[in-house]
Scaffold this motif. Sequence first.
Motif, PDB file in Angstrom:
ATOM      1  N   VAL A  55       0.822  -1.220   0.000  1.00 47.18           N
ATOM      2  CA  VAL A  55       0.000   0.000   0.000  1.00 47.18           C
ATOM      3  C   VAL A  55       0.853   1.265   0.000  1.00 47.18           C
ATOM      4  CG1 VAL A  55      -1.930  -1.169   1.124  1.00 47.18           C
ATOM      5  CG2 VAL A  55      -0.273   0.088   2.531  1.00 47.18           C
ATOM      6  N   GLY A  56       2.174   1.105  -0.094  1.00 48.30           N
ATOM      7  CA  GLY A  56       3.018   2.279  -0.298  1.00 48.30           C
ATOM      8  C   GLY A  56       3.977   2.650   0.806  1.00 48.30           C
ATOM      9  N   LEU A  57       3.995   1.901   1.901  1.00 55.12           N
ATOM     10  CA  LEU A  57       4.961   2.213   2.958  1.00 55.12           C
ATOM     11  C   LEU A  57       6.368   1.886   2.467  1.00 55.12           C
ATOM     12  CD1 LEU A  57       5.516   3.019   5.939  1.00 55.12           C
ATOM     13  CD2 LEU A  57       5.405   0.573   6.477  1.00 55.12           C
ATOM     14  N   PRO A  58       7.283   2.842   2.474  1.00 56.77           N
ATOM     15  CA  PRO A  58       8.656   2.537   2.058  1.00 56.77           C
ATOM     16  C   PRO A  58       9.317   1.559   3.033  1.00 56.77           C
ATOM     17  CG  PRO A  58       8.240   4.912   2.068  1.00 56.77           C
ATOM     18  CD  PRO A  58       7.089   4.270   2.778  1.00 56.77           C
ATOM     19  N   PRO A  59      10.067   0.585   2.547  1.00 59.82           N
ATOM     20  CA  PRO A  59      10.765  -0.339   3.453  1.00 59.82           C
ATOM     21  C   PRO A  59      11.652   0.385   4.465  1.00 59.82           C
ATOM     22  CG  PRO A  59      10.906  -1.113   1.177  1.00 59.82           C
ATOM     23  CD  PRO A  59      10.300   0.257   1.132  1.00 59.82           C
ATOM     24  N   ALA A  60      12.168   1.560   4.088  1.00 55.99           N
ATOM     25  CA  ALA A  60      13.042   2.326   4.984  1.00 55.99           C
ATOM     26  C   ALA A  60      12.310   2.848   6.213  1.00 55.99           C
ATOM     27  CB  ALA A  60      13.665   3.501   4.232  1.00 55.99           C
ATOM     28  N   LYS A  61      10.966   2.805   6.197  1.00 54.87           N
ATOM     29  CA  LYS A  61      10.193   3.266   7.352  1.00 54.87           C
ATOM     30  C   LYS A  61       9.689   2.118   8.228  1.00 54.87           C
ATOM     31  CE  LYS A  61       8.259   7.681   5.768  1.00 54.87           C
ATOM     32  NZ  LYS A  61       6.992   8.449   5.650  1.00 54.87           N
ATOM     33  N   LEU A  62       9.885   0.890   7.790  1.00 54.76           N
ATOM     34  CA  LEU A  62       9.281  -0.252   8.477  1.00 54.76           C
ATOM     35  C   LEU A  62      10.226  -0.854   9.511  1.00 54.76           C
ATOM     36  CD1 LEU A  62       6.989  -2.293   8.814  1.00 54.76           C
ATOM     37  CD2 LEU A  62       7.951  -3.580   6.889  1.00 54.76           C
TER      38      LEU A  62
END
Length: 218
Positions: A55-62
């Motif tokens: 849904v668009g969450l960048p992997p760098a934010k997870l």
Amino acid sequence: MAQAEIHLISDGKLPLSQFIEIVEATHPLLDYIHLREKHRSARELIAAAEELLRVGLPPAKLIINDRIDVALAVGARGVQLPWHSLTPAEARAVAPHLRLGRSIHSPQEAEKGSSQGANFCLFGHVFLSDSKPGQPERGLAQLAQTVRISRIPVIAIGGITPDHVSQIMKQGAAGIAVMSGICGSNDPLSAAKAYRTSLQVTLESKLAEEVSMHESAH
């Protein structure tokens, strides 16, 4: 201007589909999203993480709570290590590239987490929190003491509302972490905007004070 972080942490109560909808709407306003679902299997966590990325969450934010295997499987940015989990040093040996957070509850734990190689720590709970019923708050004074001792950024968590942000940042925290303040809101997007606005106003006020002090000194 210095930046400060907002972390959104899943509360383990919402259906994952609802949490994913919240993240899809709010993540542009947030710096990190923590998938913290202690009761779920690795397979369930991987499926949820993959849906967050879809849904668009960048992997760098997870950031994945506790499960290094899941973080590696989905290409997440980091892992949040509870106090009962692997030490940051042990986790670093397994996954040297991950951003490692450490959950702490005292200045002494902050000092230990710093020495073990964590990148940041979550300190709480600062205020009374619905997620910790019956447990006394640790308060702003202990937050300030933790910040002074810690050699890594301290993110404050626990009962934090937008109205608390200025007080939190005055203690030297590097940011805030929120669960029910957004996940439990009837309008999560407006709640996320309120936290971001409060943080921005606080940082702008701090910058103005620093500029004024600098000019007065000269």
